[in-house]
Scaffold this motif. Structure first.
Motif, PDB file in Angstrom:
ATOM      1  N   ILE A 228       7.308  -7.711  -0.743  1.00  0.00           N
ATOM      2  CA  ILE A 228       7.483  -6.299  -0.490  1.00  0.00           C
ATOM      3  C   ILE A 228       6.355  -5.720  -1.599  1.00  0.00           C
ATOM      4  CG2 ILE A 228       8.996  -4.462  -0.622  1.00  0.00           C
ATOM      5  CD1 ILE A 228      10.905  -6.128   0.458  1.00  0.00           C
ATOM      6  N   SER A 229       5.404  -4.912  -1.084  1.00  0.00           N
ATOM      7  CA  SER A 229       4.615  -4.208  -1.905  1.00  0.00           C
ATOM      8  C   SER A 229       5.160  -2.709  -2.429  1.00  0.00           C
ATOM      9  CB  SER A 229       3.243  -4.090  -1.203  1.00  0.00           C
ATOM     10  OG  SER A 229       2.581  -2.874  -1.658  1.00  0.00           O
ATOM     11  N   LEU A 230       4.690  -2.297  -3.380  1.00  0.00           N
ATOM     12  CA  LEU A 230       5.285  -0.869  -3.795  1.00  0.00           C
ATOM     13  C   LEU A 230       3.895  -0.021  -3.725  1.00  0.00           C
ATOM     14  CD1 LEU A 230       6.662  -1.417  -7.337  1.00  0.00           C
ATOM     15  CD2 LEU A 230       7.789  -1.712  -5.237  1.00  0.00           C
ATOM     16  N   ASP A 231       3.000  -0.476  -3.156  1.00  0.00           N
ATOM     17  CA  ASP A 231       1.654   0.197  -3.267  1.00  0.00           C
ATOM     18  C   ASP A 231       1.927   1.517  -2.418  1.00  0.00           C
ATOM     19  OD1 ASP A 231      -0.791   0.568  -4.082  1.00  0.00           O
ATOM     20  OD2 ASP A 231      -1.759  -0.791  -2.625  1.00  0.00           O
ATOM     21  N   THR A 233      -0.314   5.459  -1.365  1.00  0.00           N
ATOM     22  CA  THR A 233      -1.425   6.021  -1.267  1.00  0.00           C
ATOM     23  C   THR A 233      -1.257   7.754  -0.808  1.00  0.00           C
ATOM     24  OG1 THR A 233      -3.288   6.552   0.652  1.00  0.00           O
ATOM     25  CG2 THR A 233      -1.436   4.842   1.260  1.00  0.00           C
ATOM     26  N   PRO A 266       9.217   5.577  -2.362  1.00  0.00           N
ATOM     27  CA  PRO A 266       8.161   6.269  -2.741  1.00  0.00           C
ATOM     28  C   PRO A 266       7.172   5.592  -3.301  1.00  0.00           C
ATOM     29  CG  PRO A 266      10.054   6.644  -4.259  1.00  0.00           C
ATOM     30  CD  PRO A 266      10.467   5.921  -3.090  1.00  0.00           C
ATOM     31  N   GLN A 286       4.671  10.445  -3.685  1.00  0.00           N
ATOM     32  CA  GLN A 286       5.082  11.097  -2.136  1.00  0.00           C
ATOM     33  C   GLN A 286       6.269  11.930  -2.555  1.00  0.00           C
ATOM     34  OE1 GLN A 286       6.620   7.861   0.726  1.00  0.00           O
ATOM     35  NE2 GLN A 286       5.119   9.003   2.058  1.00  0.00           N
ATOM     36  N   PHE A 310      14.992   7.310  -2.991  1.00  0.00           N
ATOM     37  CA  PHE A 310      15.749   5.964  -2.521  1.00  0.00           C
ATOM     38  C   PHE A 310      14.786   4.801  -2.648  1.00  0.00           C
ATOM     39  CE2 PHE A 310      18.746   8.645   0.284  1.00  0.00           C
ATOM     40  CZ  PHE A 310      19.532   8.511  -0.799  1.00  0.00           C
ATOM     41  N   ILE A 312      14.405   0.409  -3.966  1.00  0.00           N
ATOM     42  CA  ILE A 312      15.169  -0.798  -4.394  1.00  0.00           C
ATOM     43  C   ILE A 312      14.448  -1.461  -5.886  1.00  0.00           C
ATOM     44  CG2 ILE A 312      16.345  -1.803  -2.415  1.00  0.00           C
ATOM     45  CD1 ILE A 312      13.825  -3.437  -1.814  1.00  0.00           C
ATOM     46  N   SER A 313      13.207  -0.821  -5.939  1.00  0.00           N
ATOM     47  CA  SER A 313      12.560  -1.430  -7.062  1.00  0.00           C
ATOM     48  C   SER A 313      12.989  -0.871  -8.574  1.00  0.00           C
ATOM     49  CB  SER A 313      10.898  -1.052  -6.821  1.00  0.00           C
ATOM     50  OG  SER A 313      10.291  -0.945  -7.902  1.00  0.00           O
ATOM     51  N   VAL A 316      10.009   1.500  -9.685  1.00  0.00           N
ATOM     52  CA  VAL A 316       9.797   2.734  -9.312  1.00  0.00           C
ATOM     53  C   VAL A 316      10.806   3.649  -9.778  1.00  0.00           C
ATOM     54  CG1 VAL A 316       9.969   3.915  -7.099  1.00  0.00           C
ATOM     55  CG2 VAL A 316       8.914   1.820  -6.976  1.00  0.00           C
ATOM     56  N   LEU A 395      18.976   2.161  -3.860  1.00  0.00           N
ATOM     57  CA  LEU A 395      19.557   1.839  -2.502  1.00  0.00           C
ATOM     58  C   LEU A 395      18.642   1.215  -1.504  1.00  0.00           C
ATOM     59  CD1 LEU A 395      22.118   3.202  -0.645  1.00  0.00           C
ATOM     60  CD2 LEU A 395      20.169   4.315   0.491  1.00  0.00           C
ATOM     61  N   VAL A 397      18.318   0.692   1.825  1.00  0.00           N
ATOM     62  CA  VAL A 397      18.619   1.548   2.829  1.00  0.00           C
ATOM     63  C   VAL A 397      19.121   0.867   4.237  1.00  0.00           C
ATOM     64  CG1 VAL A 397      16.188   1.773   3.971  1.00  0.00           C
ATOM     65  CG2 VAL A 397      18.123   4.016   3.892  1.00  0.00           C
ATOM     66  N   VAL A 398      18.746  -0.683   3.874  1.00  0.00           N
ATOM     67  CA  VAL A 398      18.904  -1.319   5.225  1.00  0.00           C
ATOM     68  C   VAL A 398      20.610  -1.791   5.232  1.00  0.00           C
ATOM     69  CG1 VAL A 398      18.474  -3.593   6.340  1.00  0.00           C
ATOM     70  CG2 VAL A 398      16.740  -2.364   5.546  1.00  0.00           C
ATOM     71  N   THR A 416       7.668   6.039   4.645  1.00  0.00           N
ATOM     72  CA  THR A 416       6.243   5.453   5.375  1.00  0.00           C
ATOM     73  C   THR A 416       5.964   4.130   4.594  1.00  0.00           C
ATOM     74  OG1 THR A 416       4.892   6.820   3.519  1.00  0.00           O
ATOM     75  CG2 THR A 416       5.216   7.787   5.763  1.00  0.00           C
ATOM     76  N   ASN A 417       5.453   3.340   5.421  1.00  0.00           N
ATOM     77  CA  ASN A 417       5.011   2.015   4.892  1.00  0.00           C
ATOM     78  C   ASN A 417       6.276   1.206   4.303  1.00  0.00           C
ATOM     79  OD1 ASN A 417       2.348   2.589   5.979  1.00  0.00           O
ATOM     80  ND2 ASN A 417       2.242   3.346   4.074  1.00  0.00           N
TER      81      ASN A 417
HETATM   82  C1  LIG Z   1       4.609   0.038   0.578  1.00  0.00           C
HETATM   83  S1  LIG Z   1       5.568   1.025  -0.478  1.00  0.00           S
HETATM   84  C2  LIG Z   1       5.239   2.517   0.479  1.00  0.00           C
HETATM   85  C3  LIG Z   1       4.990   3.687  -0.645  1.00  0.00           C
HETATM   86  C4  LIG Z   1       4.793   5.068   0.135  1.00  0.00           C
HETATM   87  N1  LIG Z   1       5.895   5.263   0.987  1.00  0.00           N
HETATM   88  C5  LIG Z   1       3.568   5.141   0.917  1.00  0.00           C
HETATM   89  O1  LIG Z   1       3.868   4.962   2.193  1.00  0.00           O
HETATM   90  O2  LIG Z   1       2.554   5.324   0.321  1.00  0.00           O
HETATM   91  C6  LIG Z   1       7.334   0.396   0.060  1.00  0.00           C
HETATM   92  C7  LIG Z   1       8.403   0.840  -0.779  1.00  0.00           C
HETATM   93  O3  LIG Z   1       9.535   0.979  -0.116  1.00  0.00           O
HETATM   94  C8  LIG Z   1      10.334   0.411  -0.946  1.00  0.00           C
HETATM   95  N2  LIG Z   1      11.674  -0.411  -0.380  1.00  0.00           N
HETATM   96  C9  LIG Z   1      11.374  -1.351   0.550  1.00  0.00           C
HETATM   97  N3  LIG Z   1      12.363  -1.954   1.065  1.00  0.00           N
HETATM   98  C10 LIG Z   1      13.281  -0.747   1.045  1.00  0.00           C
HETATM   99  C11 LIG Z   1      14.679  -0.720   1.098  1.00  0.00           C
HETATM  100  N4  LIG Z   1      15.232  -1.617   1.952  1.00  0.00           N
HETATM  101  N5  LIG Z   1      15.135   0.456   0.820  1.00  0.00           N
HETATM  102  C12 LIG Z   1      14.742   1.387  -0.022  1.00  0.00           C
HETATM  103  N6  LIG Z   1      13.630   1.087  -0.429  1.00  0.00           N
HETATM  104  C13 LIG Z   1      12.729   0.115  -0.071  1.00  0.00           C
HETATM  105  C14 LIG Z   1       9.685  -0.626  -1.837  1.00  0.00           C
HETATM  106  O4  LIG Z   1      10.324  -0.808  -3.218  1.00  0.00           O
HETATM  107  C15 LIG Z   1       8.497   0.442  -2.107  1.00  0.00           C
HETATM  108  O5  LIG Z   1       8.667   1.275  -3.058  1.00  0.00           O
END
Ligand SMILES: C[S@@+](CC[C@H](N)C(=O)[O-])C[C@H]1O[C@@H](n2cnc3c(N)ncnc32)[C@H](O)[C@@H]1O
Length: 484
Positions: A228-231, A233, A266, A286, A310, A312-313, A316, A395, A397-398, A416-417
């Protein structure tokens, strides 16, 4: 994105997160996103035991998820067939651990982005097109990265990667450990190349689905078994602003109707997925972008927005907490906004130019290094009151539920993403959980296609197609879900 071209060249293409094919037929005129190279960001430790100290939220009750699990039937994993409370708790707890563990894999993917694109630790040219893993430039970059890891100075990204490597059993400080670390880095490079090629094949396979819904669903689960990426944009926030404007124009969102907002996932800009910029400090965008958009569109009033982020990282969450602490002392939060050289549509450029107009003041940007000569960039110093309006919350969220004592629900939730990292069961559970967080009539916006079920009180209300790039099919669909 990494692609093997027809002549066998491994090519690292400078492309942002989303790519979309536009189609002219309804109901799904536009086909969702090719997620290219979201392989992004480094991460840190995400082991459950460490995070437990920060206090995890309880797993969602079986009573809440039971109708959804029953409706999912044979899509359920074997451990959840004929679901009951005990099976659910055991499975969900385990899966929460697994998800948090996948952040570590994302960190190693980010290490590869930094290795190829970074300019903060090397003077070698950036590797945009890679002909061969043994290319002398790649090898020199690996050597420079190892050197940087031994002497990171104040380079945040290198400091973080040192920790990632240590957790993988490497010792970046030991000269005898150098060969081991080098082998590990190269193995990861090879793995990322292979994964990207597999991903490309899967994407093409999805394109051949005869049923458009199946195609969308496949593409929106592309990364369900990846790190899982944090990336992040700026373009995903441009997409959200487009959707909000669209909904306002259709009178779905009345003016000044939004006060409580949640941003799920975010993210953190570590080394941009497309271009790998690492010349400015880590940042998130975001939550502040959505504040900016809501004011610009007249959907909310300044000073009357609460945002919950919200994630999980831990990185972040800690990043946001630290910005919050500094804002309490009156400090601005400065974001850097490099504009990728990939040609954007005029509306995206306009969004980039006006980003921050409602939440701060233009600031002097960090100058790109010579290797990025010509890169356009700007910066915005975001006001402390905007930063203070954003509360980070751990959190998943799943699987996890928010504190029941907080009965105030959200007017708007965006993600998003995020959900392309999950499979159908998890996506349905997330949609169900989101329904419990929204006010009746509230909206959820996401660029991932999610499986709606009659048992989930969320109705799909349409979508906004957003184009990012001038050329062809680079864009997104922002889907609108409304709480019934
Ligand atoms: C690829 S980044 C997307 C960042 C931003 N939303 C964007 O679109 O530019 C994915 C983000 O979702 C978070 N994430 C992944 N699974 C999650 C979950 N089950 N609950 C909460 N956050 C989650 C990750 O830690 C990460 O910060």
């Amino acid at each position: 994105m990494i692609r093997i071209t027809s002549d066998g060249v491994i090519r690292f293409e400078c492309m942002p997160a989303q790519k979309m094919k536009f189609r002219s037929q309804r109901p799904l005129r536009l086909v969702l996103a090719l997620m290219v190279g979201v392989a992004g960001v480094w991460l840190f430790t995400h082991c459950r035991d460490k995070q437990t100290d920060a206090g995890h939220r309880p797993i969602i009750s079986f009573a809440t998820v039971k109708p959804v699990l029953e409706a999912l039937g044979d899509k359920l994993p074997p451990q959840l067939r004929e679901p009951n409370e005990a099976k659910w708790k055991t499975w969900a707890q385990h899966e929460d651990d697994v998800v948090r563990g996948r952040l570590e894999q994302g960190a190693l993917d980010s290490m590869i982005n930094l290795l190829l694109f970074g300019t903060s630790f090397t003077t070698q040219p950036r590797v945009i097109t890679m002909h061969d893993l043994h290319d002398p430039v790649v090898q020199s970059r690996v050597d420079d990265l190892l050197q940087g890891l031994r002497n990171p100075g104040r380079n945040e990204r290198l400091i973080f990667l040192r920790n990632v490597l240590r957790r993988s059993g490497m010792d970046p400080d030991s000269s005898t450990g150098d060969e081991k670390t080098k082998t590990f880095v190269l193995e990861n490079l090879r793995r990322v190349v292979q994964e990207q090629n597999t991903f490309r094949e899967q994407f093409d396979e999805a394109t051949h689905e005869s049923d458009q819904q199946a195609e969308l669903s496949k593409r929106s689960r592309m990364f369900h078994d990846r790190g899982i990426s944090l990336d992040t944009t700026i373009l995903s926030s441009f997409g959200i602003e487009g959707a909000l404007r669209d909904m306002k124009d259709r009178a779905m969102l009345p003016v000044r109707s939004i006060t409580r907002v949640a941003v799920i996932g975010p993210g953190l800009d570590f080394t941009d997925k497309g271009f790998g910029y690492d010349f400015y400090p880590l940042q998130t965008l975001q939550p502040f972008a959505v504040y900016d958009s809501l004011i610009r569109l007249g959907l909310a009033e300044p000073g009357k927005i609460d945002i919950t982020a919200f994630d999980i990282s831990r990185e972040v969450l800690e990043h946001l907490r630290s910005a919050h602490d500094r804002a309490k002392a009156g400090e601005n939060y400065v974001v850097q906004l490099p504009r990728e050289s990939w040609p954007w549509v005029a509306e995206a450029v306009q969004y980039w130019r006006s980003f921050g107009s409602e939440i701060g003041e233009p600031a002097a940007p960090v100058q790109p290094p010579p290797a990025l000569k010509g890169l356009e960039t700007r910066a915005v110093a975001i006001r402390p009151d905007v930063i203070l309006s954003c509360k980070p919350v751990d959190l998943n969220v799943v699987f996890e539920q928010v504190d029941r004592s907080d009965t105030r629900r959200f007017d708007l939730i965006i993600a998003t993403n995020v959900f392309l990292y999950y499979d159908t069961v998890e996506q349905a559970l997330a949609l169900q959980n989101i329904s419990t967080l929204l006010k009746p009539g509230g909206f959820f916006l996401t660029n991932d296609w999610l499986p709606g079920l009659p048992q989930i009180p969320m109705r799909s209300m349409g979508y906004t197609p957003v184009r990012y790039g001038e050329s062809g099919d680079w864009g997104d669909n922002i889907f609108w879900w409304q709480r019934q």
